[in-house]
Design a protein around this motif. Structure first.
Motif, PDB file in Angstrom:
ATOM      1  N   HIS A  67      14.895   4.470 -31.240  1.00 27.44           N
ATOM      2  CA  HIS A  67      16.246   4.887 -30.850  1.00 27.44           C
ATOM      3  C   HIS A  67      16.641   6.204 -31.492  1.00 27.44           C
ATOM      4  CE1 HIS A  67      18.234   3.859 -34.719  1.00 27.44           C
ATOM      5  NE2 HIS A  67      17.222   3.014 -34.817  1.00 27.44           N
ATOM      6  N   LEU A  68      16.021   6.554 -32.635  1.00 24.60           N
ATOM      7  CA  LEU A  68      16.326   7.849 -33.255  1.00 24.60           C
ATOM      8  C   LEU A  68      15.814   8.998 -32.386  1.00 24.60           C
ATOM      9  CD1 LEU A  68      15.451   6.984 -36.973  1.00 24.60           C
ATOM     10  CD2 LEU A  68      17.705   7.042 -35.868  1.00 24.60           C
ATOM     11  N   GLU A  69      14.630   8.801 -31.803  1.00 20.84           N
ATOM     12  CA  GLU A  69      14.114   9.830 -30.895  1.00 20.84           C
ATOM     13  C   GLU A  69      14.993   9.953 -29.660  1.00 20.84           C
ATOM     14  OE1 GLU A  69      10.116   8.900 -29.999  1.00 20.84           O
ATOM     15  OE2 GLU A  69       9.371   9.243 -32.042  1.00 20.84           O
ATOM     16  N   TRP A  70      15.512   8.848 -29.154  1.00 18.64           N
ATOM     17  CA  TRP A  70      16.425   8.905 -28.000  1.00 18.64           C
ATOM     18  C   TRP A  70      17.687   9.699 -28.329  1.00 18.64           C
ATOM     19  CZ3 TRP A  70      16.443   3.192 -25.851  1.00 18.64           C
ATOM     20  CH2 TRP A  70      15.185   2.929 -25.281  1.00 18.64           C
ATOM     21  N   GLU A  71      18.241   9.470 -29.501  1.00 19.22           N
ATOM     22  CA  GLU A  71      19.452  10.203 -29.889  1.00 19.22           C
ATOM     23  C   GLU A  71      19.159  11.690 -30.037  1.00 19.22           C
ATOM     24  OE1 GLU A  71      20.862   8.368 -33.386  1.00 19.22           O
ATOM     25  OE2 GLU A  71      21.471   6.489 -32.418  1.00 19.22           O
ATOM     26  N   GLU A  72      18.019  12.026 -30.621  1.00 14.93           N
ATOM     27  CA  GLU A  72      17.663  13.441 -30.784  1.00 14.93           C
ATOM     28  C   GLU A  72      17.429  14.099 -29.427  1.00 14.93           C
ATOM     29  OE1 GLU A  72      16.908  16.995 -32.686  1.00 14.93           O
ATOM     30  OE2 GLU A  72      17.756  15.122 -33.451  1.00 14.93           O
ATOM     31  N   GLN A  73      16.784  13.387 -28.504  1.00 10.14           N
ATOM     32  CA  GLN A  73      16.563  13.928 -27.166  1.00 10.14           C
ATOM     33  C   GLN A  73      17.887  14.150 -26.444  1.00 10.14           C
ATOM     34  OE1 GLN A  73      13.714  14.919 -25.937  1.00 10.14           O
ATOM     35  NE2 GLN A  73      14.535  15.502 -23.938  1.00 10.14           N
ATOM     36  N   ALA A  74      18.814  13.189 -26.588  1.00  9.29           N
ATOM     37  CA  ALA A  74      20.126  13.354 -25.955  1.00  9.29           C
ATOM     38  C   ALA A  74      20.863  14.555 -26.537  1.00  9.29           C
ATOM     39  CB  ALA A  74      20.944  12.075 -26.141  1.00  9.29           C
ATOM     40  N   ARG A  75      20.747  14.758 -27.842  1.00  7.95           N
ATOM     41  CA  ARG A  75      21.408  15.918 -28.457  1.00  7.95           C
ATOM     42  C   ARG A  75      20.814  17.224 -27.952  1.00  7.95           C
ATOM     43  NH1 ARG A  75      20.677  19.457 -32.191  1.00  7.95           N
ATOM     44  NH2 ARG A  75      18.605  18.650 -32.658  1.00  7.95           N
ATOM     45  N   ARG A  76      19.492  17.273 -27.815  1.00  6.65           N
ATOM     46  CA  ARG A  76      18.853  18.488 -27.305  1.00  6.65           C
ATOM     47  C   ARG A  76      19.235  18.742 -25.847  1.00  6.65           C
ATOM     48  NH1 ARG A  76      14.152  16.564 -30.104  1.00  6.65           N
ATOM     49  NH2 ARG A  76      13.287  15.901 -28.098  1.00  6.65           N
ATOM     50  N   ASP A  77      19.322  17.643 -25.054  1.00 13.46           N
ATOM     51  CA  ASP A  77      19.720  17.808 -23.658  1.00 13.46           C
ATOM     52  C   ASP A  77      21.140  18.355 -23.546  1.00 13.46           C
ATOM     53  OD1 ASP A  77      17.258  16.843 -22.988  1.00 13.46           O
ATOM     54  OD2 ASP A  77      17.954  14.801 -22.523  1.00 13.46           O
ATOM     55  N   GLN A  78      22.040  17.872 -24.375  1.00 19.08           N
ATOM     56  CA  GLN A  78      23.402  18.388 -24.344  1.00 19.08           C
ATOM     57  C   GLN A  78      23.453  19.852 -24.763  1.00 19.08           C
ATOM     58  OE1 GLN A  78      25.867  15.857 -26.701  1.00 19.08           O
ATOM     59  NE2 GLN A  78      25.674  14.075 -25.309  1.00 19.08           N
ATOM     60  N   GLU A  79      22.628  20.212 -25.734  1.00 17.56           N
ATOM     61  CA  GLU A  79      22.591  21.620 -26.167  1.00 17.56           C
ATOM     62  C   GLU A  79      22.047  22.516 -25.060  1.00 17.56           C
ATOM     63  OE1 GLU A  79      20.778  24.304 -29.848  1.00 17.56           O
ATOM     64  OE2 GLU A  79      20.447  22.142 -29.763  1.00 17.56           O
ATOM     65  N   HIS A  80      21.000  22.068 -24.372  1.00 10.46           N
ATOM     66  CA  HIS A  80      20.474  22.846 -23.248  1.00 10.46           C
ATOM     67  C   HIS A  80      21.502  22.967 -22.134  1.00 10.46           C
ATOM     68  CE1 HIS A  80      16.107  21.666 -24.562  1.00 10.46           C
ATOM     69  NE2 HIS A  80      16.622  22.641 -25.319  1.00 10.46           N
ATOM     70  N   LEU A  81      22.262  21.882 -21.896  1.00  7.08           N
ATOM     71  CA  LEU A  81      23.288  21.930 -20.873  1.00  7.08           C
ATOM     72  C   LEU A  81      24.367  22.940 -21.219  1.00  7.08           C
ATOM     73  CD1 LEU A  81      24.515  20.740 -18.279  1.00  7.08           C
ATOM     74  CD2 LEU A  81      25.601  18.988 -19.688  1.00  7.08           C
TER      75      LEU A  81
END
Length: 196
Positions: free
Chosen positions: A113-127
Motif C-alpha cells: 500500500h505504500l507503493e500505491w500511495e507513492e504512485q498516486a502522489r506521482r500521478d497527481q504531480e504529473h497531472l
C-alpha cells in the motif's frame, strides 16, 4: 275509613319499574357442549394409553418371533478390506490441507500500500504539471450528511480552500494553432464597440 284504606294500599303498593338483576341462565354460565367434547377426548386418550400399555406388557412378557431361535443368529458383515488404505489416504489429505493453510497464513502480501500511495502522489504531480490551469476537482457531497452553509467570514478565517468553487476557464483554439483564454466581459464589450 277511606284514609285507612288509602294507607294500606300505599303500604302494599309495588314499584312500577323492574330494577331487579336479569336472571342467570345455565347455558350461558356453563358450556355443556365443550365439557362433553373434553370428556370424550380424555376418554379416547385414556383408551389409547391403555391399549399401548397392554401391547408393551405383552411384548415384555412373551418371546419375540424375530429371535435367534426362529431367525438364526444375526448377520454380521466382514470388515472392509481397504479400511487401512482409506484411513491413510484421509490422513494424507488432512496433512496436505494443513500445509496449504500454513503456507497461506505465512505468505507475505503481494501488493504494497505504500507503493500505491507513492504512485498516486506521482500521478497527481504529473497531472498538475500537465495542466495549463489549476486542477478543479468536484466537491463530493453525500445525501446523508451535508455540512451546513458557512458564511464568508468563516471561509476567509480558515484560509484558502483546496477545492475551488469556480470551474477552470475554457480554452479557445485559433487558426494559428495556439490556444488562448476566452475574452473577459470588458474585452467582449470593447470588441463589440469596435465592430459597430
Amino acid at each position: 275509613h277511606c284514609q285507612h284504606l288509602h294507607r294500606q294500599r300505599l303500604k302494599q303498593m309495588k314499584p312500577a319499574i323492574d330494577n331487579k338483576p336479569p336472571p342467570k341462565y345455565v347455558h350461558l354460565v356453563q358450556n355443556l357442549k365443550k365439557q362433553q367434547k373434553d370428556e370424550e377426548r380424555y376418554s379416547q386418550i385414556e383408551r389409547d394409553n391403555y391399549l399401548l400399555l397392554d401391547k408393551m406388557s405383552y411384548i415384555m412378557t412373551h418371546p419375540q418371533l424375530l429371535d435367534e431361535k426362529y431367525m438364526g443368529p444375526p448377520v454380521t458383515y466382514g470388515k472392509s478390506l481397504n479400511k487401512e488404505y482409506r484411513k491413510r489416504e484421509l490422513m494424507r489429505i488432512t496433512e496436505e490441507n494443513l500445509q496449504i493453510l500454513r503456507r497461506i497464513q505465512h505468505k507475505e502480501p503481494h501488493y504494497n500500500h505504500l507503493e500505491w500511495e507513492e504512485q498516486a502522489r506521482r500521478d497527481q504531480e504529473h497531472l498538475r504539471n500537465c495542466c495549463e490551469y489549476p486542477v478543479v476537482l468536484p466537491a463530493i457531497r453525500t445525501s446523508r450528511a451535508q455540512p451546513p452553509p458557512r458564511s464568508y467570514r468563516d471561509q476567509s478565517s480558515e484560509g484558502p480552500s483546496l477545492v475551488q468553487p469556480t470551474p477552470a476557464p475554457l480554452q479557445v483554439r485559433v487558426k494559428g494553432g495556439r490556444q488562448s483564454a476566452p475574452p473577459t466581459g470588458s474585452q467582449a464589450a470593447q470588441d463589440a464597440g469596435a465592430g459597430e
